[in-house]
Design an enzyme around this catalytic site. Structure first.
Site, PDB file in Angstrom:
ATOM      1  N   GLU A 164      16.719  35.821 -45.192  1.00 22.66           N
ATOM      2  CA  GLU A 164      17.374  36.246 -44.349  1.00 22.66           C
ATOM      3  C   GLU A 164      18.832  35.519 -44.655  1.00 22.66           C
ATOM      4  OE1 GLU A 164      17.008  36.696 -39.555  1.00 22.66           O
ATOM      5  OE2 GLU A 164      16.383  34.790 -40.278  1.00 22.66           O
ATOM      6  N   GLU A 222      23.085  23.285 -37.185  1.00 19.84           N
ATOM      7  CA  GLU A 222      22.659  21.930 -37.443  1.00 19.84           C
ATOM      8  C   GLU A 222      21.218  22.013 -38.002  1.00 19.84           C
ATOM      9  OE1 GLU A 222      23.530  23.415 -34.495  1.00 19.84           O
ATOM     10  OE2 GLU A 222      25.447  22.139 -34.344  1.00 19.84           O
ATOM     11  N   SER A 255      20.049  27.501 -36.555  1.00 22.09           N
ATOM     12  CA  SER A 255      21.462  27.015 -36.136  1.00 22.09           C
ATOM     13  C   SER A 255      22.076  26.179 -37.269  1.00 22.09           C
ATOM     14  CB  SER A 255      21.077  26.064 -34.962  1.00 22.09           C
ATOM     15  OG  SER A 255      20.725  24.836 -35.393  1.00 22.09           O
ATOM     16  N   TYR A 294      10.217  35.849 -33.491  1.00 28.47           N
ATOM     17  CA  TYR A 294       9.951  34.406 -33.980  1.00 28.47           C
ATOM     18  C   TYR A 294      10.069  33.463 -32.768  1.00 28.47           C
ATOM     19  CZ  TYR A 294       9.957  35.568 -38.864  1.00 28.47           C
ATOM     20  OH  TYR A 294       9.468  36.087 -40.382  1.00 28.47           O
ATOM     21  N   SER A 295      11.464  33.348 -32.257  1.00 28.97           N
ATOM     22  CA  SER A 295      11.799  32.373 -31.323  1.00 28.97           C
ATOM     23  C   SER A 295      11.119  32.250 -30.043  1.00 28.97           C
ATOM     24  CB  SER A 295      13.414  32.464 -31.174  1.00 28.97           C
ATOM     25  OG  SER A 295      14.118  32.103 -32.363  1.00 28.97           O
TER      26      SER A 295
END
Lengths: 393, 387, 393, 387
Positions: free
Chosen positions: D242, D372, D370, D126-127
């Site tokens: 997830e 955030e 994250s 993904y990232s």
């Protein structure tokens, strides 16, 4: 097994539907009969609440929600009681439902099934009498302690003579009598019924920050007849502990309702108050702070969800006490946090008395301290965890 | 006489000051638990005034004591040790220094002596119902009319304005300008027709703050401080100065003393859970004191304070708030009771006040620029983080 | 009085100018001679640092910064030492300046002025020997305790025989000898010089998370000559305590330098890393978090400002210990907070070893624990506060 | 056989499961302190696989155990009690359910049996280095070429990809579209030419994550899952799922057990300062568990999870992080040492591991969205706060 499973599922659904209907009618009643302006107006009055409104609760049958049927009650259990407590708390109704119906009522009921217990419960259910519990023996208690030490009862030919001082008796000003814990000469403990009119009873009230009443109860050789000994020994201890734990959980339900109300007011303000040309709720730090409050509220709700359900089932007393302390620890800490941050969100107006948020903040402060605050209940929770055998505190 | 004080050594100076407090400061007002009203504290202020000690920090030429910085700090420290109450001090701490710096000669000679004499009590007119954190969006307007301005609008959050004889305020004198640019700074006689002051009851039950309504209030143009439409700069300067004041460790130190007293009365002096939290907070206050000292040095050296002074106000008020939380925790079942609560198991007369700190901690992080505003200032002006 | 005042002001300005120059040359040297890649490369090597670089420090005269002039030192005091410590820490130079020059050097110096002390200090100043202090007697200590109990020294005709185990001796692998605290048969305490080559000395090293060295020092009937008894009784106790406190403050200076470095990296990243089409430093929550870190860093700096200055003046030992614990408590807690939040700001890359932030994080972890962490020092601070009379711990 | 398990009463079921663990699970792998690699845990996985217990949650028709929810939870609880290690489970928890829901029949029959057999080990792609929190800005592209896609780009943060035989990834298949709309979901054979995997050493010294480089990698179009350019929806579904996984109270409960052990070994069981903090964290985990239970009930009832599941991940990982902080505090002077540290004053063989929790807590609040990002999701999608 499968059939049973289906049955219990059906009865569960039926129960859920009953509760839904009860909730609907309770919320309808509370919002109609108890607008916030009523709560505002009752602050600082002699009783701190309205006996006529109490009669309306009696009318609704809610004072009998927990009491057994033979005393005129409906024995609906705590899932139902929580619905009423929630609806009343949302409107900040100051009437002492939890102190009287839950704490005192259950302490009486659990003390035994004698004629005096039945009579007291009938009077509670029927609105003739509002009882409250007097058990604290320190002006400021920093640990949960249900054992009477300084208030003592002695037997004599005319009955019992009780002396000593109880502190922080909430809603004492309007109470018709007190369930008083006392130590006996044998060293064991007891619960007595002490009518407020008894000679030697002095109620010294002071106003709590929400405009309610909390009193010091001085008992100076108060004489009560034998039949006013509601319970003694382990039965008294168990009755007081269990009623206390049930009151803790119901107080936590009140705190959750108040959390919801404050949080809803805050969201509303965040969405509508404009500063710097934008709604303040568009500022990320306020958004994230609101999220943290949401989580606290949902943790309270999730914890209470399982704890209220378990309250209606017989379980180990130690587990019930742990559950109750866990509920109060979360509900109180989360409510105080939401109260503080809600004032901060609102800024100046949140600190003014004329804005309704303050009413919720004041009630939060009172309820979070009553029966012990979050810090005290975390410690009680831990202490109960560590007890592996023997007696519990 | 002030010259004499400056030449004393530290201990002699402190002794002199203490002797004066001992003689003139009313015993029953020592260590007050709440902010005192003017009527309560006036006799003491008048004693200071007669002695020439009303304004320790002002220059001698304007009637102040002209104390050098070290002496000024010693003076303040001795006041705190003696538990001397705060007087309504907007005139002394805000208006006086402001006029000395930005006022006309006429303004100085009109106002400064009367502040020193206790004749004029000042209140601040900044915030408005719709201009809180976004102060520059204020709407109170001052329209020119001959040699006067006509002021209309509403101010709020004005500390103890019910006792004030005068109000310094920000008003819009130019509507078409960018919002910071059309604001002027005015001095207003509170007895002018058209002014009404309404105390605001707060959730703690007190009335420390007021609303002030202005309805066609005439204010002479001579009462304009600084440039017309130049009021925002002056206000910002005052706010920055206010932040060092609001960031003083005093409030936290005072609250810590209350916690320690409560610990003693409640038998929590050896409770490691409570003491761990208390020690953390004591270190928070000690390090705040060190940081405060750096800014005080800066003022002593005559340097202007920068936006970093917001750190003081932030850390000071948030530390105070955490201390109030601890006090609320350790007073357990008494947390719902306002006022003094008798200590338990006591023949003693000792009492604990729980809620005053808790409630005072609420506006502390709101007024004088909320914590959010302070963090914005620091992020933008000190850390230069992008917008 | 006025003249004196002016004089001391002039000397203060002169001193400030000296320090400024020292800082300039130290920073110049450190950034040239010790780029981060050097610190990275030395991780996990046998000593964990570079003896040749140590020689360069000797060359600069920095190993003699604190030692008295009669031992070849410059007696410049802690304001000057802090400048060097800061410059080296900023570059993560792994050489044991604080363990050897501050902690061991001062423990030796404060132990007395005999020939062996002078010799040891000369060797330290001249780079011939790197001494470190071995005082901890628990593999994991949860409270600050400087009193030797299990390591014991006994007198015999050939000198002293020392047995026992010391733990967490930082930079032991490269040390030429140890200042060892030991209890004497009289019950009083002592400091001994134990060369690493002595028979019965076993150094069992393990790697710290920053790739440095921390050892268990086993002493099995180690024999040292009489003259290696550096001090005993209250002198030994005072020397160890004071050197420990000075090492604490200098370690706090290191932690502040590391705070600055991590904070600067974070600000840089916040300004430049773009996500969602904007630099992430424009997000208000990250801005406010950065402000909170700024405050922690500035609190550390302000506290150290007054504490380092007081270190160069004689004062009450108890106040010095309080100061030192206060310094470490703030510096360590703030550094750990900045380390954690810096990783969070950076996201994935901040957790990778190849990015330099990790080097600072690792050093933060090691230094915040060395000589006791923030929690332990808050407790030491409080304990010293509560001691009103009698001996201190 | 799974049918049989479902019909057992709870205690018999648990006994059956425990007996299997006792027989087949390697003693030395109980309660591992770090995530195990495939080579270490393979023998155990193969034992599960042979028994037909590899996929407790999958339907029976696809080779799973088809356990009803209460049994599934009991199964997981017994694993935890026994200290059974996590196997590389991306295939079991992510790819399997995904293909059952969105895959073609061909994809299901090709991949599901091999996941069960331990032949295919999956990693997540993904990232990217420039698409972390802003995942949809990813740049890895898949360009159509005959019946294949040609994939170029770089993925990062892929857990244990060095052990993977296959990668599921998000790639841009339409550059001109709005950034979320041009993304497709692909299944890739990790042995395809042009793929290189590089483990990333982390600050804890471990190599749990990898970078994956794609250079002209051919991927058959048959390996597209769902609609072309419809990958974002699928990825979001997986991410939501997830989050319930990442919000499990397990990690916190495990860490709390480590803290309790450390307290016992360090004599801190009656230290009120430590116990106050520990109790707070225990309640945080207990209430997390209750909240988790609500979401599990929702899954049981077959309801889709909403964005509010982000609460779990947030509270779970932040609670874990606070527990790790407490552990670091109470292990005092040993805090700088990685690995097991012998307990003090001990003839005992007991040891305390401090830093594993502390370091594990770092990525926990970063990956899977994250903290955030989770707060943004909750503020926007749950609280409907304005943008």
């Amino acid at each position: 097994m499968t059939a049973m499973h289906a049955d219990s599922e059906a009865s569960r659904l039926e129960k859920a539907e009953d509760l839904r209907q009860l909730r609907e009618s309770a919320e309808d009643f509370a919002s109609r009969a108890s607008p916030l302006v009523r709560a505002r107006g009752l602050r600082g009055t002699a009783l701190g609440y309205d006996r006529a409104f109490w009669d309306a609760l009696v009318e609704q049958g809610w004072t009998g929600l927990l009491a057994p049927q033979e005393c005129g009650g409906f024995a609906q259990g705590f899932a139902a009681a929580a619905v009423i407590v929630d609806a009343l708390a949302m409107q900040l109704a100051p009437e002492p439902f939890v102190p009287a119906v839950v704490f005192a009522g259950r302490a009486i009921e659990l003390s035994g099934g004698g004629p005096v217990h039945a009579e007291l419960l009938q009077d509670l259910v029927g609105g003739k009498s509002i009882p409250v519990v007097a058990f604290e023996e320190q002006s400021i208690a920093t640990a949960v302690d249900l054992t009477p030490r300084t208030v003592r009862a002695e037997k004599f030919s005319g009955g019992w003579r009780i002396s000593g001082t109880k502190f922080n008796v909430r809603a004492a000003a309007g109470a018709d009598g007190f369930v008083v814990s006392a130590s006996l000469p044998t060293g064991s403990q007891s619960l007595f019924w002490v009518p407020v009119a008894s000679a030697g009873v002095a109620v010294e009230s002071r106003q709590t920050t929400d405009g309610g009443d909390s009193a010091t109860l001085a008992l100076d050789g108060v004489v009560v007849p034998d039949r006013h000994l509601l319970s003694q020994g382990s039965r008294a201890e168990e009755a007081l502990t269990r009623a206390f734990d049930e009151a803790l959980v119901m107080t936590s339900v009140e705190l959750l309702a108040i959390q919801r109300a404050m949080f809803a007011m805050s969201l509303d303000y965040l969405r509508n108050r404009v500063q710097f040309g934008r709604p303040i709720g568009s500022f990320q730090t306020l958004q994230h702070r609101a999220v943290d409050l949401l989580i606290q509220k949902e943790l309270t709700a999730a914890a209470l969800g399982e704890i209220v359900e378990r309250l209606d089932h017989e379980g180990a007393p130690r587990m019930r006490s742990r559950d109750a302390s866990r509920a109060k620890a979360r509900a109180a800490a989360a409510a105080v946090q939401i109260a503080k941050d809600s004032v901060q969100f609102h800024g100046a107006i949140g600190y003014t008395d004329e804005f309704d948020l303050g009413l919720y903040v004041q009630r939060t402060i009172v309820l979070s301290a009553w029966l012990g605050n979050a810090w005290m209940h975390r410690r009680r929770f831990a202490a109960l965890d560590n007890v592996t055998e023997g007696a519990q505190a | 006489m002030s010259q004499d004080l400056n030449s004393l050594d530290d201990e002699s100076f402190r002794r002199t000051v203490r002797a004066f407090f001992a003689e003139y400061y009313p015993e029953e007002l020592r260590f007050p638990k709440q902010r005192l009203r003017w009527a309560e504290v006036k006799p003491w202020f008048m004693a200071l005034s007669r002695k020439g000690w009303a304004a320790p920090g002002w220059p001698v030429q304007y009637g102040g004591m002209g104390l050098e910085p070290a002496k000024l700090i010693a003076f303040i420290e001795e006041q705190e040790k003696w538990g001397v109450a705060r007087t309504p001090d907007m005139g002394l701490t805000m208006v006086g220094p402001l006029l000395i710096r930005h006022g006309t000669e006429a303004q100085r000679s009109q106002y400064l002596p009367r502040i020193l004499a206790g004749e004029h009590i000042w209140a601040q007119g900044y915030s408005e119902p719709n201009a809180g954190s976004d102060l520059a969006s204020l709407r109170t307007e001052a329209v020119e009319d001959g040699s006067d301005f006509i002021v209309n609008g509403q101010k709020t959050w004005a500390t103890l304005a019910q006792d004030a004889t005068h109000i310094f305020l920000l008003a819009r004198t130019e509507k078409s300008a960018k919002k910071q640019e059309g604001i002027s700074f005015l001095l207003v006689d509170a007895t002018s027709p058209g002014i009404s002051v309404r105390p605001i009851r707060n959730i703690a039950g007190g009335e420390d703050f007021c609303e002030i309504f202005f309805e066609n209030v005439r204010v002479p143009q001579a009462n304009l401080v600084g440039e017309r439409n130049g009021g925002w700069k002056i206000a910002k300067e005052l706010l920055t100065f206010e932040r060092i004041f609001l960031g003083s460790p005093k409030q936290s130190q005072y609250a810590l003393a209350r916690v320690r007293e409560a610990c003693a009365l409640l038998g929590l002096e050896r409770d490691a859970g409570v003491q761990d939290r208390l020690t953390q907070l004591e270190l928070d206050a000690a390090d705040l004191n060190a940081l405060y000292g750096r800014f005080v040095q800066q003022v002593k050296r005559g340097e202007a304070l920068g936006p970093d002074v917001s750190m003081l106000k932030l850390w000071g008020t948030e530390t105070f708030s955490r201390i109030a939380d601890l006090l609320l925790d350790i007073t357990g079942t008494a947390g719902g009771l306002p006022g003094d609560i008798p200590a338990p198991a006591g023949d003693s007369e000792e009492a604990i006040n729980v809620l005053t700190s808790f409630y005072n901690a609420r506006p502390a992080t709101i007024y004088g620029g909320s914590s959010e505003i302070q963090r914005n200032i620091l992020a933008g002006q000190v850390l230069s983080l992008p917008n």
